[in-house]
Scaffold this motif. Structure first.
Motif, PDB file in Angstrom:
ATOM      1  N   ASP A  62      89.290  52.694 109.799  1.00  0.00           N
ATOM      2  CA  ASP A  62      89.708  52.047 111.042  1.00  0.00           C
ATOM      3  C   ASP A  62      90.400  50.713 110.772  1.00  0.00           C
ATOM      4  O   ASP A  62      91.392  50.385 111.423  1.00  0.00           O
ATOM      5  CB  ASP A  62      88.505  51.817 111.962  1.00  0.00           C
ATOM      6  N   LEU A  63      89.879  49.960 109.811  1.00  0.00           N
ATOM      7  CA  LEU A  63      90.477  48.680 109.446  1.00  0.00           C
ATOM      8  C   LEU A  63      91.899  48.886 108.919  1.00  0.00           C
ATOM      9  O   LEU A  63      92.830  48.173 109.298  1.00  0.00           O
ATOM     10  CB  LEU A  63      89.604  47.982 108.399  1.00  0.00           C
ATOM     11  N   ASP A  64      92.062  49.884 108.065  1.00  0.00           N
ATOM     12  CA  ASP A  64      93.374  50.228 107.522  1.00  0.00           C
ATOM     13  C   ASP A  64      94.325  50.651 108.652  1.00  0.00           C
ATOM     14  O   ASP A  64      95.467  50.204 108.706  1.00  0.00           O
ATOM     15  CB  ASP A  64      93.227  51.344 106.483  1.00  0.00           C
ATOM     16  N   SER A  65      93.864  51.485 109.550  1.00  0.00           N
ATOM     17  CA  SER A  65      94.703  51.934 110.674  1.00  0.00           C
ATOM     18  C   SER A  65      95.135  50.766 111.542  1.00  0.00           C
ATOM     19  O   SER A  65      96.303  50.682 111.959  1.00  0.00           O
ATOM     20  CB  SER A  65      93.946  52.948 111.534  1.00  0.00           C
ATOM     21  N   GLN A  66      94.228  49.857 111.807  1.00  0.00           N
ATOM     22  CA  GLN A  66      94.537  48.695 112.630  1.00  0.00           C
ATOM     23  C   GLN A  66      95.588  47.822 111.950  1.00  0.00           C
ATOM     24  O   GLN A  66      96.524  47.339 112.596  1.00  0.00           O
ATOM     25  CB  GLN A  66      93.262  47.899 112.880  1.00  0.00           C
ATOM     26  N   ALA A  67      95.460  47.619 110.644  1.00  0.00           N
ATOM     27  CA  ALA A  67      96.440  46.815 109.909  1.00  0.00           C
ATOM     28  C   ALA A  67      97.810  47.490 109.925  1.00  0.00           C
ATOM     29  O   ALA A  67      98.833  46.840 110.114  1.00  0.00           O
ATOM     30  CB  ALA A  67      95.971  46.589 108.474  1.00  0.00           C
ATOM     31  N   ARG A  68      97.826  48.811 109.738  1.00  0.00           N
ATOM     32  CA  ARG A  68      99.097  49.541 109.767  1.00  0.00           C
ATOM     33  C   ARG A  68      99.753  49.477 111.147  1.00  0.00           C
ATOM     34  O   ARG A  68     100.980  49.387 111.254  1.00  0.00           O
ATOM     35  CB  ARG A  68      98.893  50.990 109.328  1.00  0.00           C
ATOM     36  N   GLU A  69      98.946  49.528 112.196  1.00  0.00           N
ATOM     37  CA  GLU A  69      99.488  49.411 113.547  1.00  0.00           C
ATOM     38  C   GLU A  69     100.156  48.053 113.745  1.00  0.00           C
ATOM     39  O   GLU A  69     101.203  47.954 114.401  1.00  0.00           O
ATOM     40  CB  GLU A  69      98.388  49.617 114.589  1.00  0.00           C
ATOM     41  N   SER A  70      99.569  47.014 113.171  1.00  0.00           N
ATOM     42  CA  SER A  70     100.186  45.693 113.291  1.00  0.00           C
ATOM     43  C   SER A  70     101.505  45.634 112.523  1.00  0.00           C
ATOM     44  O   SER A  70     102.437  44.940 112.938  1.00  0.00           O
ATOM     45  CB  SER A  70      99.229  44.591 112.840  1.00  0.00           C
ATOM     46  N   LEU A  71     101.592  46.365 111.410  1.00  0.00           N
ATOM     47  CA  LEU A  71     102.852  46.433 110.662  1.00  0.00           C
ATOM     48  C   LEU A  71     103.925  47.150 111.481  1.00  0.00           C
ATOM     49  O   LEU A  71     105.077  46.716 111.511  1.00  0.00           O
ATOM     50  CB  LEU A  71     102.644  47.129 109.315  1.00  0.00           C
ATOM     51  N   GLY A 107     112.151  61.247 109.205  1.00  0.00           N
ATOM     52  CA  GLY A 107     113.507  60.844 109.546  1.00  0.00           C
ATOM     53  C   GLY A 107     113.603  59.360 109.857  1.00  0.00           C
ATOM     54  O   GLY A 107     114.682  58.795 109.855  1.00  0.00           O
ATOM     55  N   ASP A 108     112.492  58.714 110.142  1.00  0.00           N
ATOM     56  CA  ASP A 108     112.459  57.273 110.385  1.00  0.00           C
ATOM     57  C   ASP A 108     111.959  56.610 109.105  1.00  0.00           C
ATOM     58  O   ASP A 108     110.760  56.603 108.818  1.00  0.00           O
ATOM     59  CB  ASP A 108     111.537  56.953 111.561  1.00  0.00           C
ATOM     60  N   LYS A 109     112.887  56.057 108.325  1.00  0.00           N
ATOM     61  CA  LYS A 109     112.544  55.518 107.004  1.00  0.00           C
ATOM     62  C   LYS A 109     111.495  54.417 107.065  1.00  0.00           C
ATOM     63  O   LYS A 109     110.614  54.353 106.211  1.00  0.00           O
ATOM     64  CB  LYS A 109     113.793  54.988 106.295  1.00  0.00           C
ATOM     65  N   GLN A 110     111.581  53.536 108.051  1.00  0.00           N
ATOM     66  CA  GLN A 110     110.620  52.440 108.129  1.00  0.00           C
ATOM     67  C   GLN A 110     109.201  52.957 108.416  1.00  0.00           C
ATOM     68  O   GLN A 110     108.241  52.538 107.779  1.00  0.00           O
ATOM     69  CB  GLN A 110     111.037  51.422 109.185  1.00  0.00           C
ATOM     70  N   ILE A 111     109.083  53.858 109.361  1.00  0.00           N
ATOM     71  CA  ILE A 111     107.767  54.419 109.694  1.00  0.00           C
ATOM     72  C   ILE A 111     107.245  55.242 108.528  1.00  0.00           C
ATOM     73  O   ILE A 111     106.054  55.162 108.181  1.00  0.00           O
ATOM     74  CB  ILE A 111     107.828  55.257 110.996  1.00  0.00           C
ATOM     75  N   ASP A 112     108.100  56.029 107.900  1.00  0.00           N
ATOM     76  CA  ASP A 112     107.681  56.807 106.732  1.00  0.00           C
ATOM     77  C   ASP A 112     107.192  55.888 105.615  1.00  0.00           C
ATOM     78  O   ASP A 112     106.198  56.186 104.943  1.00  0.00           O
ATOM     79  CB  ASP A 112     108.829  57.680 106.217  1.00  0.00           C
ATOM     80  N   PHE A 113     107.861  54.767 105.441  1.00  0.00           N
ATOM     81  CA  PHE A 113     107.456  53.787 104.434  1.00  0.00           C
ATOM     82  C   PHE A 113     106.062  53.259 104.754  1.00  0.00           C
ATOM     83  O   PHE A 113     105.182  53.222 103.884  1.00  0.00           O
ATOM     84  CB  PHE A 113     108.464  52.637 104.397  1.00  0.00           C
ATOM     85  N   LEU A 114     105.833  52.863 106.006  1.00  0.00           N
ATOM     86  CA  LEU A 114     104.533  52.307 106.388  1.00  0.00           C
ATOM     87  C   LEU A 114     103.420  53.342 106.319  1.00  0.00           C
ATOM     88  O   LEU A 114     102.275  53.003 106.030  1.00  0.00           O
ATOM     89  CB  LEU A 114     104.605  51.690 107.780  1.00  0.00           C
ATOM     90  N   ARG A 115     103.741  54.581 106.559  1.00  0.00           N
ATOM     91  CA  ARG A 115     102.730  55.643 106.410  1.00  0.00           C
ATOM     92  C   ARG A 115     102.425  55.914 104.948  1.00  0.00           C
ATOM     93  O   ARG A 115     101.351  56.399 104.612  1.00  0.00           O
ATOM     94  CB  ARG A 115     103.228  56.936 107.059  1.00  0.00           C
ATOM     95  N   SER A 116     103.371  55.609 104.083  1.00  0.00           N
ATOM     96  CA  SER A 116     103.238  55.942 102.660  1.00  0.00           C
ATOM     97  C   SER A 116     102.666  54.817 101.800  1.00  0.00           C
ATOM     98  O   SER A 116     102.229  55.074 100.672  1.00  0.00           O
ATOM     99  CB  SER A 116     104.603  56.348 102.095  1.00  0.00           C
ATOM    100  N   ILE A 117     102.691  53.582 102.300  1.00  0.00           N
ATOM    101  CA  ILE A 117     102.163  52.497 101.476  1.00  0.00           C
ATOM    102  C   ILE A 117     100.675  52.718 101.216  1.00  0.00           C
ATOM    103  O   ILE A 117      99.972  53.336 102.008  1.00  0.00           O
ATOM    104  CB  ILE A 117     102.408  51.107 102.103  1.00  0.00           C
ATOM    105  N   GLN A 118     100.229  52.216 100.080  1.00  0.00           N
ATOM    106  CA  GLN A 118      98.841  52.399  99.658  1.00  0.00           C
ATOM    107  C   GLN A 118      98.092  51.074  99.748  1.00  0.00           C
ATOM    108  O   GLN A 118      98.582  50.053  99.272  1.00  0.00           O
ATOM    109  CB  GLN A 118      98.792  52.888  98.215  1.00  0.00           C
TER     110      GLN A 118
END
Length: 168
Positions: A62-71, A107-118
């Motif tokens: 949940d903490l990770d999801s919340q941080a990604r949402e802020s990104l 198809g959305d490079k920015q969103i794909d990037f944020l989903r892929s970061i570790q």
């Protein structure tokens, strides 16, 4: 001096400095995340703050999801740290490295990037319990074996994002 806590066990240092330190590794999906808790002195660390750290560790997903949402939210700004970081990574990393690192292809490079970061590491600072203080610092990388560049999300004691920064 030491502090004893149900989740962390004994926290403290072997010398007389009073520093509080604890580290471990936690699983998030199929990856390991380094977690550390530190404070320059134990007098500034309350058991309530340690309870909050333990709860955040137990709710790591949940903490990770919340941080990604802020990104993702940061992308909506006209000029943002997140979008600049993504552009820089696309410019600096080899195409093959990025192809291997990007696990999403919507198809959305920015969103794909944020989903892929570790998520590489989370540092907790239980002595920072104010609303605008860095209680948790989450370090993200797109390809940790290829770059030292990090996208850093800083959260307050309530789990709200207070700063997004790039660190290279």
């Amino acid at each position: 001096m030491t502090i004893e806590h149900d989740f962390f066990g004994i926290l403290g240092s072997d010398d007389d400095s009073g520093e509080v330190y604890w580290s471990d590794t936690a699983e998030l999906g199929d990856q390991n995340v380094e977690i550390d808790v530190s404070s320059p002195d134990e007098e500034s660390v309350s058991s309530e703050a340690l309870d909050i750290v333990a709860a955040m560790i137990n709710a790591l997903e949940d903490l990770d999801s919340q941080a990604r949402e802020s990104l993702v939210a940061d992308l909506s700004a006209e000029v943002s740290v997140t979008s600049q970081f993504i552009v820089t990574q696309f410019e600096e990393l080899d195409a093959e490295v990025l192809e291997d690192a990007l696990i999403w292809d919507s198809g959305d490079k920015q969103i794909d990037f944020l989903r892929s970061i570790q998520l590489q590491r989370i540092g907790f600072h239980p002595h920072h319990i104010g609303n605008d203080q860095h209680f948790a610092v989450l370090d993200y990388s797109i390809s940790p074996h290829e770059t030292d560049a990090l996208l850093v999300v800083t959260l307050d004691v309530h789990g709200d994002t207070i700063v997004i920064a790039a660190d290279s």
